[in-house]
Write a protein that holds these residues in place. Structure first.
Motif, PDB file in Angstrom:
ATOM      1  N   SER A 278       0.838  -1.209   0.000  1.00  0.00           N
ATOM      2  CA  SER A 278       0.000   0.000   0.000  1.00  0.00           C
ATOM      3  C   SER A 278       0.870   1.255   0.000  1.00  0.00           C
ATOM      4  CB  SER A 278      -0.924   0.005   1.218  1.00  0.00           C
ATOM      5  OG  SER A 278      -1.731  -1.151   1.231  1.00  0.00           O
ATOM      6  N   ALA A 279       2.011   1.179   0.692  1.00  0.00           N
ATOM      7  CA  ALA A 279       2.930   2.324   0.722  1.00  0.00           C
ATOM      8  C   ALA A 279       3.490   2.589  -0.674  1.00  0.00           C
ATOM      9  CB  ALA A 279       4.063   2.056   1.711  1.00  0.00           C
ATOM     10  N   GLU A 280       3.878   1.514  -1.348  1.00  0.00           N
ATOM     11  CA  GLU A 280       4.410   1.687  -2.706  1.00  0.00           C
ATOM     12  C   GLU A 280       3.339   2.245  -3.641  1.00  0.00           C
ATOM     13  OE1 GLU A 280       6.258  -2.109  -3.807  1.00  0.00           O
ATOM     14  OE2 GLU A 280       7.286  -1.973  -1.875  1.00  0.00           O
ATOM     15  N   LEU A 281       2.133   1.750  -3.452  1.00  0.00           N
ATOM     16  CA  LEU A 281       1.023   2.223  -4.283  1.00  0.00           C
ATOM     17  C   LEU A 281       0.809   3.730  -4.091  1.00  0.00           C
ATOM     18  CD1 LEU A 281      -1.344   1.498  -6.176  1.00  0.00           C
ATOM     19  CD2 LEU A 281      -2.728   1.122  -4.112  1.00  0.00           C
ATOM     20  N   ALA A 282       0.755   4.152  -2.834  1.00  0.00           N
ATOM     21  CA  ALA A 282       0.533   5.581  -2.560  1.00  0.00           C
ATOM     22  C   ALA A 282       1.687   6.413  -3.137  1.00  0.00           C
ATOM     23  CB  ALA A 282       0.400   5.803  -1.049  1.00  0.00           C
ATOM     24  N   ALA A 283       2.909   5.903  -3.026  1.00  0.00           N
ATOM     25  CA  ALA A 283       4.063   6.652  -3.558  1.00  0.00           C
ATOM     26  C   ALA A 283       3.952   6.795  -5.080  1.00  0.00           C
ATOM     27  CB  ALA A 283       5.365   5.962  -3.163  1.00  0.00           C
ATOM     28  N   HIS A 284       3.520   5.731  -5.734  1.00  0.00           N
ATOM     29  CA  HIS A 284       3.327   5.810  -7.198  1.00  0.00           C
ATOM     30  C   HIS A 284       2.253   6.831  -7.557  1.00  0.00           C
ATOM     31  CE1 HIS A 284       5.897   2.846  -9.082  1.00  0.00           C
ATOM     32  NE2 HIS A 284       5.557   1.923  -8.194  1.00  0.00           N
ATOM     33  N   TRP A 285       1.151   6.815  -6.828  1.00  0.00           N
ATOM     34  CA  TRP A 285       0.079   7.775  -7.119  1.00  0.00           C
ATOM     35  C   TRP A 285       0.607   9.203  -7.027  1.00  0.00           C
ATOM     36  CZ3 TRP A 285      -4.258   5.376  -3.521  1.00  0.00           C
ATOM     37  CH2 TRP A 285      -4.802   4.238  -4.146  1.00  0.00           C
ATOM     38  N   MET A 286       1.413   9.443  -5.997  1.00  0.00           N
ATOM     39  CA  MET A 286       1.943  10.798  -5.816  1.00  0.00           C
ATOM     40  C   MET A 286       2.925  11.138  -6.943  1.00  0.00           C
ATOM     41  SD  MET A 286       0.161  11.634  -3.295  1.00  0.00           S
ATOM     42  CE  MET A 286       0.789  13.224  -2.794  1.00  0.00           C
ATOM     43  N   ARG A 287       3.707  10.150  -7.339  1.00  0.00           N
ATOM     44  CA  ARG A 287       4.689  10.368  -8.406  1.00  0.00           C
ATOM     45  C   ARG A 287       4.019  10.829  -9.693  1.00  0.00           C
ATOM     46  NH1 ARG A 287       6.282   6.907 -12.639  1.00  0.00           N
ATOM     47  NH2 ARG A 287       5.261   5.089 -11.715  1.00  0.00           N
ATOM     48  N   ILE A 288       2.937  10.172 -10.086  1.00  0.00           N
ATOM     49  CA  ILE A 288       2.323  10.491 -11.380  1.00  0.00           C
ATOM     50  C   ILE A 288       1.192  11.508 -11.257  1.00  0.00           C
ATOM     51  CG2 ILE A 288       2.958   8.278 -12.411  1.00  0.00           C
ATOM     52  CD1 ILE A 288      -0.019   7.454 -12.051  1.00  0.00           C
ATOM     53  N   GLY A 289       0.901  11.959 -10.036  1.00  0.00           N
ATOM     54  CA  GLY A 289      -0.151  12.965  -9.862  1.00  0.00           C
ATOM     55  C   GLY A 289      -1.555  12.395  -9.908  1.00  0.00           C
TER      56      GLY A 289
ATOM     57  N   THR B  75      10.971  10.395  -5.923  1.00  0.00           N
ATOM     58  CA  THR B  75      11.212  11.834  -6.064  1.00  0.00           C
ATOM     59  C   THR B  75      12.606  12.087  -6.634  1.00  0.00           C
ATOM     60  OG1 THR B  75       9.718  12.253  -4.230  1.00  0.00           O
ATOM     61  CG2 THR B  75      11.212  14.042  -4.824  1.00  0.00           C
ATOM     62  N   ALA B  76      13.583  11.331  -6.158  1.00  0.00           N
ATOM     63  CA  ALA B  76      14.946  11.463  -6.699  1.00  0.00           C
ATOM     64  C   ALA B  76      14.907  11.267  -8.210  1.00  0.00           C
ATOM     65  CB  ALA B  76      15.877  10.448  -6.047  1.00  0.00           C
ATOM     66  N   ALA B  77      14.235  10.218  -8.652  1.00  0.00           N
ATOM     67  CA  ALA B  77      14.171   9.933 -10.094  1.00  0.00           C
ATOM     68  C   ALA B  77      13.433  11.044 -10.838  1.00  0.00           C
ATOM     69  CB  ALA B  77      13.488   8.593 -10.324  1.00  0.00           C
ATOM     70  N   LYS B  78      12.362  11.570 -10.240  1.00  0.00           N
ATOM     71  CA  LYS B  78      11.618  12.638 -10.906  1.00  0.00           C
ATOM     72  C   LYS B  78      12.509  13.836 -11.204  1.00  0.00           C
ATOM     73  CE  LYS B  78       7.251  13.778 -10.153  1.00  0.00           C
ATOM     74  NZ  LYS B  78       6.596  13.203 -11.325  1.00  0.00           N
ATOM     75  N   PHE B  79      13.428  14.122 -10.270  1.00  0.00           N
ATOM     76  CA  PHE B  79      14.308  15.277 -10.452  1.00  0.00           C
ATOM     77  C   PHE B  79      15.621  14.897 -11.143  1.00  0.00           C
ATOM     78  CE2 PHE B  79      11.325  16.921  -7.391  1.00  0.00           C
ATOM     79  CZ  PHE B  79      11.240  18.281  -7.697  1.00  0.00           C
ATOM     80  N   GLY B  80      15.804  13.612 -11.393  1.00  0.00           N
ATOM     81  CA  GLY B  80      17.006  13.184 -12.100  1.00  0.00           C
ATOM     82  C   GLY B  80      18.220  12.994 -11.206  1.00  0.00           C
ATOM     83  N   PHE B  81      18.002  12.872  -9.896  1.00  0.00           N
ATOM     84  CA  PHE B  81      19.119  12.646  -8.973  1.00  0.00           C
ATOM     85  C   PHE B  81      19.281  11.142  -8.757  1.00  0.00           C
ATOM     86  CE2 PHE B  81      17.306  16.631  -6.637  1.00  0.00           C
ATOM     87  CZ  PHE B  81      17.688  17.439  -7.697  1.00  0.00           C
TER      88      PHE B  81
ATOM     89  N   THR C 181      10.667   5.810   2.196  1.00  0.00           N
ATOM     90  CA  THR C 181      11.735   5.275   1.348  1.00  0.00           C
ATOM     91  C   THR C 181      11.303   5.257  -0.119  1.00  0.00           C
ATOM     92  OG1 THR C 181      12.119   3.781   3.184  1.00  0.00           O
ATOM     93  CG2 THR C 181      13.375   3.359   1.187  1.00  0.00           C
ATOM     94  N   SER C 182      10.080   4.763  -0.350  1.00  0.00           N
ATOM     95  CA  SER C 182       9.617   4.656  -1.737  1.00  0.00           C
ATOM     96  C   SER C 182       9.450   6.028  -2.374  1.00  0.00           C
ATOM     97  CB  SER C 182       8.259   3.929  -1.803  1.00  0.00           C
ATOM     98  OG  SER C 182       8.318   2.718  -1.132  1.00  0.00           O
ATOM     99  N   ALA C 183       8.806   6.921  -1.628  1.00  0.00           N
ATOM    100  CA  ALA C 183       8.541   8.253  -2.178  1.00  0.00           C
ATOM    101  C   ALA C 183       9.859   8.985  -2.426  1.00  0.00           C
ATOM    102  CB  ALA C 183       7.652   9.048  -1.231  1.00  0.00           C
ATOM    103  N   ARG C 184      10.826   8.769  -1.549  1.00  0.00           N
ATOM    104  CA  ARG C 184      12.102   9.443  -1.705  1.00  0.00           C
ATOM    105  C   ARG C 184      12.832   8.963  -2.956  1.00  0.00           C
ATOM    106  NH1 ARG C 184      15.025  11.881   3.446  1.00  0.00           N
ATOM    107  NH2 ARG C 184      16.972  12.399   2.424  1.00  0.00           N
ATOM    108  N   ALA C 185      12.802   7.666  -3.174  1.00  0.00           N
ATOM    109  CA  ALA C 185      13.461   7.125  -4.378  1.00  0.00           C
ATOM    110  C   ALA C 185      12.763   7.646  -5.636  1.00  0.00           C
ATOM    111  CB  ALA C 185      13.435   5.606  -4.339  1.00  0.00           C
TER     112      ALA C 185
END
Ligand code: AMP
Ligand code: MG
Length: 511
Positions: free
Chosen positions: A250-261, A354-360, A348-352
């Motif tokens: 569920s945590a990974e799912l929520a992080a994905h939702w936030m990633r793609i808006g 987010t890093a990818a979203k910004f290219g870090f 952890t998931s959201a941080r990873a």
């Protein structure tokens, strides 16, 4: 048409002795036998070739008239055992009692050539004992939205139920789209959804609410055996691990939702999958002008309980409701550990991501201010959330972002902010190889999404009998990260006409 059915749910778990689809409270069993109600003129509008192949259909099966008949609910294939399942749920923060599959009818579980299990479920195929006062039907509008988003989410790398088919029924369905006393007839449709399991938090909650402890125990053992076969150890260890896995997924799912808006819109506990899949696509939407308080669901416009930015907290709240329902079955300290794990794993998931979203490569603590300021910049400048990240992969020139802003005045006022933020960003990435960074960003930031206005265009055309916009949208979203010529329309920001239009910015639960 032959499929390899292995119906474990109906074989291993108790079903309703009554064979009658009248609305009622069902006790001591997990499912009721039902028969889909026939429709007048089934017509296959679209199907998913990859789902069809996984389930075991070939091209001739799909082309045959029997396919539309079966996936409209007019006919059964050998081995199908149509049934509706019993569940409850917390809706908008309150226990709602028995809900259940009011318009979903599971046909059975297919074991595909690859050994994977695929439950087939019709949505909109008629009444069941769980329909309460509703008609068991679904309109084309909401069914098309569900089909498109299921397949788009899969391509986006977000765990989701899939969709096999979208069939127009040829019948009309009465809906009051905005609950404002103006009901109208709309064309009906049936989607066939596919998932390894459609078990929801509410399946467990209802058994705890009615003290059906022995049945709850059986359902958990069943879930572990069928859906979590790799979990092992003692009974206590297996259950602890199981809850922990639900929390992690569920945590990974929520992080994905936030990633793609993505905003689900109705995150009630009956709309939460124990497999951590996105399920029940209703008044969903994608963030366009960035706003954590955004929700496309007009039913939630007051409280904004299920707004974009609240989703991680709401998923945690929902897991806590599931945990409460499991108190008689799982050690309390293990439940607490699972909930704590949710928070840590989300971070952890959201941080990873987010890093990818910004290219870090990683997000350092020193990057947090830069990231936070980006979201403030997005809100201030009215730049489209999705297009900001796609653009940032290729340029740090402020003017290159202008075309993606919704309000020119806001963009102009935010120019100094944008310029200084882009300078800081350029400094942060100065030692990162440009091609590596771009590839990383373009793999995390989609370009093509089933935005509500694109769905609405596809719906209006489909209602006129023109499926071309639907096919274009499906083609674009099938490869959401790879820019392709000819899909400029699907990659665009929301046009002005869609800003306050029903179905685009505002959706209700009426479906
Ligand atoms: P939803 O908001 O779509 O997740 O649905 C919540 C509950 O209402 C579930 O139990 C659904 O099965 C039921 N429901 C929604 N729409 C209908 C309908 N048209 N007919 C019967 N039941 C429905
Ligand atoms: Mg639901």
């Amino acid at each position: 048409m032959r499929l390899n059915f292995d119906n474990r749910f109906t074989r291993e778990l108790p079903g309703d002795p009554l064979d009658d689809s009248r609305s009622r409270e069902v006790r001591d069993v997990l499912w009721s036998k039902v028969t889909p109600t026939p429709v007048s003129a089934p017509r296959l509008l679209v199907h998913s070739p990859s789902v069809a192949a996984a389930v075991g259909f070939d091209v001739d099966d799909i082309a045959s008239p029997a396919f539309a008949q079966v996936f409209a609910g007019n006919a059964l294939i050998d081995g199908m055992q149509p049934h509706a399942t019993r569940y409850g749920g917390h809706q908008f923060g309150h226990w709602a009692g028995q809900l259940g599959d009011g318009r979903a009818i599971s046909l059975g579980e297919v074991v595909g050539a690859d050994g994977h299990r695929h439950e087939l479920q019709l949505k909109g195929a008629g009444r069941t004992p769980y329909s309460r006062h509703a008609d068991g039907r679904a309109v084309l509008r909401s069914s098309l939205r569900e089909f498109v988003c299921s397949e788009a989410m899969h391509a986006l790398g977000v765990p989701t139920t899939r969709a096999l088919s979208l069939v127009a029924t040829g019948d009309l369905v009465m809906r009051d789209m905005f609950y404002d006393g103006h009901p109208a007839h709309e064309p009906g449709a049936v989607v066939c959804r596919v998932a390894p399991s459609f078990l929801r938090f509410g399946h467990y909650e209802i058994l705890a609410a009615t003290d059906e402890t022995a049945l709850l125990d059986r359902l958990i053992e069943f879930t572990l055996a069928r859906d979590f076969p790799h979990v092992d150890g003692s009974r206590e260890q297996r259950r602890a691990q199981w809850f922990r896995k639900i929390c992690e997924r569920s945590a990974e799912l929520a992080a994905h939702w936030m990633r793609i808006g993505f905003v689900h819109g109705v995150l009630n506990t009956d709309n939460m999958s124990v497999l951590g899949l996105s399920i029940d696509y209703g008044p969903y939407g994608f963030v366009e002008d960035y706003d954590p308080a955004f929700t496309p669901n007009t039913t939630d416009a007051q409280g904004r309980r299920y707004a974009y930015g609240r989703q991680p907290a709401v998923v945690h709240w929902n897991l806590a409701r599931l945990g409460s329902a499991l108190l008689s079955q799982v050690d309390e300290s293990d439940l607490q550990a699972g909930l704590d794990r949710y928070a840590a794993h989300y971070q952890t998931s959201a941080r990873a991501m987010t890093a990818a979203k910004f290219g870090f490569d990683v997000l350092d603590d020193g990057d947090l201010a830069l990231v936070q300021d980006a979201y403030e910049l997005l809100a201030a400048s009215s730049i489209d959330y999705t297009l900001f990240f796609r653009t940032l992969a290729g340029t740090t020139i402020p003017d290159d972002f202008a075309a993606h802003a919704y309000e020119p005045k806001k963009f102009a006022d935010a120019q100094p902010l944008l310029t200084s933020w882009l300078d800081r960003y350029a400094h942060r990435i100065r030692e990162t190889d440009a091609a590596t960074r771009r590839a990383r960003m373009d793999a995390a930031n989609p370009l093509y999404l089933p935005r509500n206005w694109l769905c609405q265009e596809a719906i209006e055309a489909a209602e006129r009998g023109d499926l071309a916009p639907l096919h274009r949208l499906l083609d674009a979203t099938a490869e959401p990260y790879r820019e392709r010529a000819g899909f400029g329309h699907q990659a665009g920001k929301r046009p002005d006409w869609a800003r306050d239009k029903a179905g685009c910015s505002m959706l209700s639960c009426s479906s």
